[in-house]
Design a protein around this motif. Structure first.
Motif, mmCIF file in Angstrom:
data_model
loop_
_atom_site.group_PDB
_atom_site.id
_atom_site.type_symbol
_atom_site.label_atom_id
_atom_site.label_comp_id
_atom_site.label_asym_id
_atom_site.label_seq_id
_atom_site.Cartn_x
_atom_site.Cartn_y
_atom_site.Cartn_z
ATOM 1 N N HIS A 180 7.075 -24.025 -7.615
ATOM 2 C CA HIS A 180 7.375 -25.190 -8.436
ATOM 3 C C HIS A 180 8.287 -26.132 -7.647
ATOM 4 O O HIS A 180 9.382 -25.747 -7.238
ATOM 5 C CB HIS A 180 8.048 -24.772 -9.738
ATOM 6 N N LEU A 181 7.801 -27.341 -7.445
ATOM 7 C CA LEU A 181 8.559 -28.373 -6.739
ATOM 8 C C LEU A 181 9.197 -29.293 -7.776
ATOM 9 O O LEU A 181 8.500 -29.854 -8.625
ATOM 10 C CB LEU A 181 7.626 -29.171 -5.824
ATOM 11 N N CYS A 182 10.519 -29.418 -7.700
ATOM 12 C CA CYS A 182 11.248 -30.250 -8.652
ATOM 13 C C CYS A 182 11.809 -31.473 -7.933
ATOM 14 O O CYS A 182 12.636 -31.341 -7.024
ATOM 15 C CB CYS A 182 12.383 -29.464 -9.296
ATOM 16 N N THR A 183 11.333 -32.650 -8.312
ATOM 17 C CA THR A 183 11.744 -33.912 -7.696
ATOM 18 C C THR A 183 12.477 -34.778 -8.726
ATOM 19 O O THR A 183 12.493 -34.468 -9.921
ATOM 20 C CB THR A 183 10.525 -34.665 -7.151
ATOM 21 N N VAL A 184 13.044 -35.866 -8.253
ATOM 22 C CA VAL A 184 13.760 -36.803 -9.122
ATOM 23 C C VAL A 184 12.828 -37.966 -9.447
ATOM 24 O O VAL A 184 12.338 -38.647 -8.540
ATOM 25 C CB VAL A 184 15.037 -37.325 -8.440
ATOM 26 N N VAL A 203 11.139 -23.800 -6.245
ATOM 27 C CA VAL A 203 11.340 -22.503 -6.898
ATOM 28 C C VAL A 203 10.142 -21.615 -6.580
ATOM 29 O O VAL A 203 9.008 -21.919 -6.970
ATOM 30 C CB VAL A 203 11.497 -22.664 -8.422
ATOM 31 N N VAL A 204 10.400 -20.527 -5.864
ATOM 32 C CA VAL A 204 9.337 -19.627 -5.405
ATOM 33 C C VAL A 204 9.499 -18.284 -6.102
ATOM 34 O O VAL A 204 10.581 -17.687 -6.073
ATOM 35 C CB VAL A 204 9.391 -19.439 -3.873
ATOM 36 N N GLN A 205 8.426 -17.799 -6.716
ATOM 37 C CA GLN A 205 8.439 -16.528 -7.430
ATOM 38 C C GLN A 205 7.634 -15.481 -6.678
ATOM 39 O O GLN A 205 6.714 -15.815 -5.934
ATOM 40 C CB GLN A 205 7.826 -16.707 -8.827
ATOM 41 N N ILE A 206 7.993 -14.226 -6.886
ATOM 42 C CA ILE A 206 7.220 -13.146 -6.298
ATOM 43 C C ILE A 206 5.796 -13.192 -6.847
ATOM 44 O O ILE A 206 5.584 -13.466 -8.032
ATOM 45 C CB ILE A 206 7.879 -11.776 -6.600
ATOM 46 N N PRO A 207 4.781 -12.995 -6.011
ATOM 47 C CA PRO A 207 3.404 -12.945 -6.526
ATOM 48 C C PRO A 207 3.278 -11.857 -7.592
ATOM 49 O O PRO A 207 3.913 -10.808 -7.513
ATOM 50 C CB PRO A 207 2.584 -12.589 -5.275
ATOM 51 N N ASN A 230 11.902 -10.120 -12.193
ATOM 52 C CA ASN A 230 11.213 -10.300 -10.911
ATOM 53 C C ASN A 230 12.027 -11.185 -9.972
ATOM 54 O O ASN A 230 12.855 -11.993 -10.401
ATOM 55 C CB ASN A 230 9.842 -10.938 -11.128
ATOM 56 N N ALA A 231 11.737 -11.070 -8.691
ATOM 57 C CA ALA A 231 12.469 -11.833 -7.673
ATOM 58 C C ALA A 231 11.997 -13.275 -7.613
ATOM 59 O O ALA A 231 10.820 -13.572 -7.802
ATOM 60 C CB ALA A 231 12.287 -11.178 -6.313
ATOM 61 N N ARG A 232 12.954 -14.176 -7.355
ATOM 62 C CA ARG A 232 12.621 -15.580 -7.121
ATOM 63 C C ARG A 232 13.746 -16.223 -6.335
ATOM 64 O O ARG A 232 14.856 -15.696 -6.256
ATOM 65 C CB ARG A 232 12.364 -16.352 -8.411
ATOM 66 N N VAL A 233 13.442 -17.376 -5.756
ATOM 67 C CA VAL A 233 14.430 -18.082 -4.952
ATOM 68 C C VAL A 233 14.302 -19.575 -5.224
ATOM 69 O O VAL A 233 13.211 -20.083 -5.462
ATOM 70 C CB VAL A 233 14.256 -17.786 -3.446
ATOM 71 N N THR A 234 15.430 -20.266 -5.226
ATOM 72 C CA THR A 234 15.457 -21.725 -5.332
ATOM 73 C C THR A 234 16.000 -22.281 -4.025
ATOM 74 O O THR A 234 17.107 -21.929 -3.619
ATOM 75 C CB THR A 234 16.338 -22.187 -6.505
ATOM 76 N N ILE A 235 15.208 -23.124 -3.395
ATOM 77 C CA ILE A 235 15.600 -23.723 -2.114
ATOM 78 C C ILE A 235 15.877 -25.208 -2.332
ATOM 79 O O ILE A 235 15.033 -25.944 -2.858
ATOM 80 C CB ILE A 235 14.514 -23.524 -1.043
ATOM 81 N N PHE A 236 17.081 -25.647 -1.937
ATOM 82 C CA PHE A 236 17.493 -27.043 -2.076
ATOM 83 C C PHE A 236 17.312 -27.743 -0.729
ATOM 84 O O PHE A 236 17.692 -27.195 0.310
ATOM 85 C CB PHE A 236 18.973 -27.128 -2.453
ATOM 86 N N GLY A 237 16.746 -28.948 -0.745
ATOM 87 C CA GLY A 237 16.593 -29.649 0.517
ATOM 88 C C GLY A 237 16.022 -31.037 0.359
ATOM 89 O O GLY A 237 15.933 -31.576 -0.753
ATOM 90 N N TYR A 281 19.298 -20.176 -3.121
ATOM 91 C CA TYR A 281 19.830 -19.375 -4.230
ATOM 92 C C TYR A 281 18.815 -18.300 -4.597
ATOM 93 O O TYR A 281 17.719 -18.596 -5.056
ATOM 94 C CB TYR A 281 20.108 -20.274 -5.431
ATOM 95 N N PHE A 282 19.194 -17.045 -4.386
ATOM 96 C CA PHE A 282 18.285 -15.909 -4.545
ATOM 97 C C PHE A 282 18.627 -15.110 -5.794
ATOM 98 O O PHE A 282 19.792 -14.811 -6.051
ATOM 99 C CB PHE A 282 18.380 -15.009 -3.314
ATOM 100 N N ILE A 283 17.599 -14.778 -6.576
ATOM 101 C CA ILE A 283 17.749 -13.885 -7.722
ATOM 102 C C ILE A 283 16.790 -12.718 -7.525
ATOM 103 O O ILE A 283 15.564 -12.903 -7.536
ATOM 104 C CB ILE A 283 17.457 -14.588 -9.055
ATOM 105 N N GLY A 284 17.336 -11.524 -7.326
ATOM 106 C CA GLY A 284 16.500 -10.358 -7.140
ATOM 107 C C GLY A 284 16.181 -9.650 -8.435
ATOM 108 O O GLY A 284 15.385 -8.726 -8.484
ATOM 109 N N GLY A 285 16.797 -10.076 -9.522
ATOM 110 C CA GLY A 285 16.624 -9.442 -10.817
ATOM 111 C C GLY A 285 17.901 -9.628 -11.612
ATOM 112 O O GLY A 285 18.824 -10.319 -11.188
#
Length: 291
Positions: free
Chosen positions: A61-65, A115-119, A126-133, A177-181
């Motif tokens: 999921h790509l979050c833009t302004v 926002v990337v989720q585990i397949p 479940n694991a997911r990560v949010t990457i800011f850039g 920002y990583f969330i493993g559970g």
């Protein structure tokens, strides 16, 4: 993808948990967060877990302004589903249409999150990560390079896109920002993330590896897990050098189990993963016979 999450692996060779679970196949809640879970259960470090996740996930999921051209919606976050590929230092590359709202938003304001989720996503554990850039279009001389990255990950599909798509890259990553559970969250050091190479088995084969492993091991895993209660389905949804994540379904309920390979130096190939899984299956079958 190995991730630290709020479940505890039964120590190898322990035979069974207090509730009779088989070694290596069930986990119970723990506390202490991502560092203690990583250390206690031989999981890849969080930064490596994110690199593995970025290799194995195909969509995010790509979050833009929202730009000013959208009037009353301007300034609000806009989320959209996109495909992506990661380059050699883990920066995501996108194939975007100039007609898409998120593309227009990025051209007006490069800031975004991915926002990337585990397949095989099945819940908040479940694991997911949010990457800011910041995302920018790649120059003309880099377009073919980016296309090859996409073909490598998405295979034939990437070479058959319709329309006037062009490639963009998250040039700068400001935070990860990583969330493993539940209870296992951490801000990842960007330099550490960029310096790591993902596990070889996480890069090679991808979905095809999981398809082959499931064809061989899904049924015997389900049978072993059903010792403690009827299991409708057990599917391997990610794999790394230290183990595999298994999505277990009982009726409409899902949970994720971590299965450690228990190989001293980890596995690097599909064949090594097969041997490690077969060893665990054989042990589980022997334990069932003793009941």
């Amino acid at each position: 993808m190995a991730t630290a999450r709020k479940e505890e692996a039964i120590p190898p060779g322990s035979g069974a948990s207090p509730t009779g679970s088989r070694a290596g196949l069930f986990r119970t809640p723990i506390s202490g967060g991502v560092h203690s879970a990583t250390s206690a259960h031989d999981l890849p470090p969080p930064a490596l877990a994110v690199r593995n996740l970025m290799e194995q996930a195909r969509f995010a999921h790509l979050c833009t302004v929202m730009s000013r051209m959208h009037h009353r919606r301007a300034g609000y976050p806009f989320g959209s589903l996109v495909d992506f590929a990661a380059d050699s230092i883990g920066h995501p590359i996108f194939s975007l249409s100039p007609l898409a709202i998120h593309t227009r938003n990025l051209l007006a304001d490069s800031r975004c999150t991915l926002v990337v989720q585990i397949p095989g996503w099945s819940g908040l554990s479940n694991a997911r990560v949010t990457i800011f850039g910041d995302v920018f279009p790649l120059p003309v001389d880099k377009q073919e390079w980016a296309r090859q990255q996409f073909i490598s990950k998405h295979q034939q599909w990437a070479s058959q896109q319709w329309g006037n798509f062009y490639y963009c890259r998250m040039d700068t990553i400001s935070d990860v920002y990583f969330i493993g559970g539940f209870g296992t969250v951490q801000w990842i050091d960007v330099k550490e993330y960029e310096s790591l190479q993902p596990d070889k088995i996480a890069v090679d084969g991808g979905e095809q590896n999981l398809k082959e492993l499931n064809a061989i091991f899904s049924k015997p895993l389900r049978e072993i897990l059903s010792t403690e209660g009827e299991i409708d389905d057990a599917a391997l949804i990610s794999v790394d050098s230290k183990g595999t994540d298994i999505r277990v379904r009982q009726g409409a309920q899902f949970n994720i189990q971590r299965l450690s390979f228990e190989v001293e130096h980890g596995v690097g190939t599909l064949e090594e993963a097969k041997k490690a899984l077969q060893k665990i299956i054989n042990r589980g079958c022997n334990q069932r016979k003793k009941l």
